[in-house]
Design a protein around this motif. Structure first.
Motif, PDB file in Angstrom:
ATOM      1  N   ALA A 199       0.511  -1.268  -0.072  1.00 62.69           N
ATOM      2  CA  ALA A 199       0.231   0.049   0.204  1.00 62.69           C
ATOM      3  C   ALA A 199       0.913   1.204   0.001  1.00 62.69           C
ATOM      4  O   ALA A 199       0.609   2.144  -0.713  1.00 62.69           O
ATOM      5  N   LEU A 200       1.884   1.075   0.784  1.00 62.37           N
ATOM      6  CA  LEU A 200       2.829   2.474   0.658  1.00 62.37           C
ATOM      7  C   LEU A 200       3.373   2.632  -0.849  1.00 62.37           C
ATOM      8  O   LEU A 200       3.430   3.852  -1.049  1.00 62.37           O
ATOM      9  N   ARG A 201       3.782   1.715  -1.233  1.00 60.17           N
ATOM     10  CA  ARG A 201       4.443   2.046  -2.364  1.00 60.17           C
ATOM     11  C   ARG A 201       3.438   2.460  -3.535  1.00 60.17           C
ATOM     12  O   ARG A 201       3.638   3.328  -4.246  1.00 60.17           O
ATOM     13  N   GLN A 202       1.999   2.168  -3.488  1.00 57.56           N
ATOM     14  CA  GLN A 202       1.170   2.599  -4.298  1.00 57.56           C
ATOM     15  C   GLN A 202       0.847   4.117  -3.961  1.00 57.56           C
ATOM     16  O   GLN A 202       0.670   5.098  -4.805  1.00 57.56           O
ATOM     17  N   ALA A 203       0.784   4.394  -2.627  1.00 56.89           N
ATOM     18  CA  ALA A 203       0.823   5.794  -2.069  1.00 56.89           C
ATOM     19  C   ALA A 203       1.887   6.515  -2.618  1.00 56.89           C
ATOM     20  O   ALA A 203       1.857   7.716  -2.823  1.00 56.89           O
ATOM     21  N   GLU A 204       2.885   6.071  -2.504  1.00 53.14           N
ATOM     22  CA  GLU A 204       4.274   6.793  -3.021  1.00 53.14           C
ATOM     23  C   GLU A 204       4.259   7.357  -4.494  1.00 53.14           C
ATOM     24  O   GLU A 204       4.585   8.186  -4.838  1.00 53.14           O
ATOM     25  N   ARG A 205       3.835   6.065  -5.383  1.00 53.98           N
ATOM     26  CA  ARG A 205       3.759   6.500  -6.768  1.00 53.98           C
ATOM     27  C   ARG A 205       2.543   7.269  -7.068  1.00 53.98           C
ATOM     28  O   ARG A 205       2.793   8.281  -7.834  1.00 53.98           O
TER      29      ARG A 205
END
Length: 891
Positions: A149-155
């Motif tokens: 989820a963090l990777r999607q938010a960072e994207r």
């Protein structure tokens, strides 16, 4: 006139051409064409030539007006395409360039909205799915799930940051703050940041930096250049294999610095190299998860510095080295940035567009454009869709911003009536018929045929749904046209034509009030100017779309060439002169008069046709606006006082009738004949003014209260009754005056007019009792026309002759010279009652009407003249005495 270097020169040529045409026409018409015909025709043709010459000057302006209307509606495909070299042509080309830029910006805006929506949708969908799974308990909130989820938010965060950077550059709020700095520290700082980034660190990508010479400097904005380097290094690290190397090479070159960033990734196909610098310009096979904005930012920074960025072929042999596992060297991607040493003044970069080449079977399929939403973007117009109507011009506007539109504006709008070649040809045909039959001939069957053909054309083009009023007008107009072939009395035909004008215009504009009737009469001559755009559309339909002006110019130039060179050769060679004279008609008075007549009649008929196709609005919209007074006595007192004056006048009339001749002479000092003659004109004016008084009272009287309505009916009804008595008195006076001095044409017309006024007053009385008078103006017009037509049918000249001969039989008094001045309609009566007067006519030769025009041609045939000719033949067989008034002095 699309060519030429200056608008001033073109305007001068238009003025010279118009003046030359007017001078030539005035010279040709001098002495052979009457001024009342030559002046309007000359002005009309001069205006037509001006319109023809100026059309090429104003067409780019009209096209720009239409294109601006379409652009306001969201259609950016319109172009002017002018080839003129003057100021208007340059303006048209600048307009086309602006339209192209706006179309590009609009397309980019749409692509940006669609692409941003697409790019945001993927991480948002993945993030929502993870969060829903966590909320529903499908998966446990372990570190692995949270990191996903963090990777999607960072994207999403990276995407928003990149968009903000681009928006600042687009808005021009990111100025350059240039400094002279060494390249090596800049590259080391950028590489250090990229090497510690999560992506490069996790994949073990290393960076090899080379600066030649080592003391290489740059005059750049350090923040912007760092942004450029970061995006290039991030892109290279993203596409390099794990444990691979990225080479960063900065070298001096003439006039600037060259920076190259090379990776060991799969490389970029040649057809995709321009696309990667577009926003969201990802290519096929790119699954690295990039936003597609980093390279677009790199290009914008390069443009800000006045440089150039491109993807070039990688170095032969895979110069970047081999990976640790020893596979074959990949092709790799190589980005080259050229920055100048001496930077120009800061400029706002311009969005470059690229065209994706069609995929080929041997080449990888490029990444397709980001899908657009199923419908148009909210609030955005659809490019290429038909533009809605724009008031005053543009698609659906019809007029295209012509001079007539500027003159009339909203008073008389051109509703885009389509051009009709059949109407144009029919109008020209009527003009040709008039040119052949009317000039130099007495009024007869030729004029009747012209009028009937004109009326048939107007009736044909008039809109459907004709009511009884229009049919009544049409039948009366046919009757007045037939008068010209039945009666020789030209004054009757002239009055009939004037009334026919009122009938035609009333039927075309659907007039229902006195105001509408008057405005309709004025609208006919104005239709010649208002209908110029429609006439142009008719010419275009006749000659092909857009070829009307070309056809007219070709015809004018061809005729001018034939005449100029023909006259030159005719003056140089006698044989050619004889041939030329045989082929070219004589430009003398007869031909010129026929040409003027044909042009005038065709123009009048086409103006009437346009009036029927596109009538002006002459009647107010909605109910009539009344302004009643607040108190009853304000309108009632004047009406009652007028009633009292009428009562006093009728009392005086009664006293004169009862007292007889002696009472009149003793009281006034006038004979009874002088007494009745003195008051007839005044009584006619008083009758007409009564209608004005009743109209004002009906306008000012309140109608809500029953008492007011009763007083209005009583006061105006009494006035109308008294007026009818005055009308009877006036007719009685005219009868007495006629008995004393005889009947003339004028007196007969005045009697008919007085009878019509009486009928109108009677109609006002009926309308006042019902308090409904909307039907009255039309009824008055039809009644007056019917009375005049009835007078023509009754043969007025014969009536005048018969009445005066009756008076002659009773008193022995008659004006023989006046009887001889009557038309041929009176000849049968004179043959029956006083044939000796016809001997005066035979001795004098042709009558004055025959002196003015030829009566021997077919178009001059007239029933009245034919009957008169038969009567003269009968006169030759009789033994008739000498002329009683002398045969050489006929007035």
């Amino acid at each position: 006139m699309s060519r030429g270097g200056s608008i001033k020169l073109k305007l001068g040529l238009v003025v010279v051409g118009s003046v030359l045409v007017a001078a030539v026409l005035a010279t040709l018409g001098a002495g052979s064409v009457p001024a009342w015909l030559s002046i309007p025709v000359t002005v009309a043709l001069a205006l037509g030539v001006s319109q023809l010459l100026a059309a090429g000057m104003t067409s780019p302006l009209r096209a720009m007006t239409e294109a601006a209307g379409r652009m306001a509606a969201g259609d950016y495909t319109a172009r002017v395409g002018s080839t003129a070299t003057d100021e208007v042509g340059r303006l048209a080309r600048a307009f086309d360039a602006m339209a192209g830029d706006l179309a590009t910006l609009d397309r980019q805006r749409r692509d940006l909205v669609a692409s941003v929506s697409h790019e945001l949708r993927t991480p948002l969908t993945a993030l929502v799915a993870v969060l829903e799974n966590l909320a529903d308990g499908v998966v446990d909130p372990d570190p692995r799930t949270v990191r996903g989820a963090l990777r999607q938010a960072e994207r999403l965060s990276d995407l928003v940051t990149d968009l903000l950077d681009l928006s600042r550059v687009d808005a021009g709020v990111a100025p350059l703050r240039r400094e002279t700095l060494a390249w090596r520290p800049l590259l080391d700082e950028a590489v250090a940041g990229a090497g510690t980034a999560s992506l490069a660190a996790s994949r073990g990508v290393r960076f090899d930096v080379v600066v030649e010479p080592p003391d290489l400097t740059a005059h750049v904005d350090p923040r912007r250049l760092h942004q450029l380097l970061t995006n290039l290094l991030d892109n290279a690290a993203r596409h390099s294999p794990a444990g691979g190397a990225v080479r960063v090479h900065a070298t001096a070159r003439p006039g600037g610095v060259r920076l190259e960033v090379s990776d060991r990734g799969p490389g970029i196909a040649a057809q995709d190299r321009d696309r990667v610098f577009e926003r969201f310009g990802t290519v096929a096979g790119d699954a690295t998860g990039g936003t597609g904005l980093g390279l677009a930012i790199a290009r914008w920074v390069t443009d800000l510095h006045g440089g150039r960025i491109a993807v070039v072929d990688p170095e032969p042999g895979g110069s970047v080295g081999s990976g640790p596992s020893g596979p074959p060297d990949p092709v790799g991607a190589r980005f080259r940035v050229d920055l100048p040493t001496d930077l120009p003044a800061p400029r706002r970069p311009v969005e470059r567009t690229s065209v994706m080449p069609a995929p080929t079977p041997s080449a990888p399929v490029p990444h397709p454009p980001a899908p657009r939403p199923p419908g148009p973007v909210a609030g955005a117009p659809v490019v290429g869709a038909p533009a809605p109507a724009v008031p005053g011009g543009g698609p659906g506007g019809g007029s295209g911003g012509s001079v007539a539109d500027e003159v009339f504006g909203e008073l008389w709008r051109d509703r885009g009536v389509p051009g009709r070649s059949g109407v144009l040809l029919a109008g020209l045909g009527v003009g040709l018929l008039a040119a052949v039959s009317m000039p130099l001939a007495a009024v007869g069957i030729g004029a009747t045929l012209v009028l009937l053909a004109s009326g048939l054309l107007v009736l044909r083009v008039a809109p459907p749904g004709r009511d009884a009023f229009r049919w009544g007008c049409a039948l009366l107009c046919v009757g007045f046209a037939l008068v010209l072939v039945v009666r020789d009395a030209l004054w009757v035909g002239t009055l009939g034509l004037l009334v026919a004008v009122v009938l035609v215009t009333a039927a075309c504009v659907d007039a229902r009030s006195v105001r509408g009737l008057l405005l309709g009469v004025v609208a006919w001559p104005l239709a010649g100017l208002r209908g110029l755009p429609w006439l142009g559309r008719c010419v275009r339909t006749l000659s092909g779309a857009g070829q009307g002006l070309a056809l007219a110019r070709t015809a004018v130039l061809s005729l001018a060439g034939v005449l100029v060179f023909g006259l030159l050769f005719a003056s140089a060679d006698a044989v050619f002169s004889s041939w030329f004279d045989a082929l070219v008609p004589d430009l003398g008075g007869n031909l010129v008069l026929r040409i003027f007549t044909g042009v005038a009649v065709a123009g009048i008929v086409l103006a009437a046709a346009y009036l029927g196709l596109n009538p002006p609005r002459v009647e107010p919209v909605g109910p009539a606006h009344r302004r009643p007074v607040a108190r009853r006595w304000e309108w009632l007192a004047p009406v009652l006082l007028v009633d009292a004056v009428f009562l006093a006048f009728l009392a005086a009339q009664a006293a004169a009738v009862l007292g007889g001749h002696d009472f009149v002479q003793r009281t006034t000092g006038l004979t009874y004949a002088e007494y009745v003659h003195q008051g007839f004109a005044q009584l006619t004016v008083a009758t007409a003014l009564t209608l004005v008084v009743v109209a004002l009272a009906a306008r000012k009287a309140p109608l809500l209260d029953r008492a007011d309505r009763t007083w209005l009916r009583a006061s105006t009804g009494a006035l109308c009754v008294l007026t009818l008595v005055v009308v009877a008195s006036a007719l009685q006076r005219m009868s007495l005056y006629t008995d004393a001095y005889g009947l003339t044409r004028l007196r007969l017309v005045v009697v008919v007019f007085e009878v019509w006024l009486g009928l109108v007053v009677l109609g006002v009385l009926v309308a006042g009792l019902r308090l409904r008078g909307a039907w009255l103006p039309r009824a008055a017009v039809l009644t007056g026309a019917a009375l005049l037509l009835g007078l023509a049918v009754a043969n007025p000249d014969a009536v005048v002759a018969r009445t005066n001969l009756d008076r002659y039989d009773a008193t022995g008094k008659v004006d023989d010279r006046y009887l001889l001045g009557l038309s041929d309609d009176a000849v049968p009566v004179l043959l029956d009652r006083r044939p000796e007067l016809l001997r005066c006519d035979a001795d004098a030769g042709a009558r004055w009407e025959d002196d003015a025009a030829d009566v021997s041609v077919w178009s001059a045939w007239n029933l009245g003249r034919a009957r008169a000719d038969l009567a003269r033949l009968d006169l030759d067989s009789r033994a008739v005495g000498a002329c009683p008034v002398g045969s050489t002095s006929i007035p």
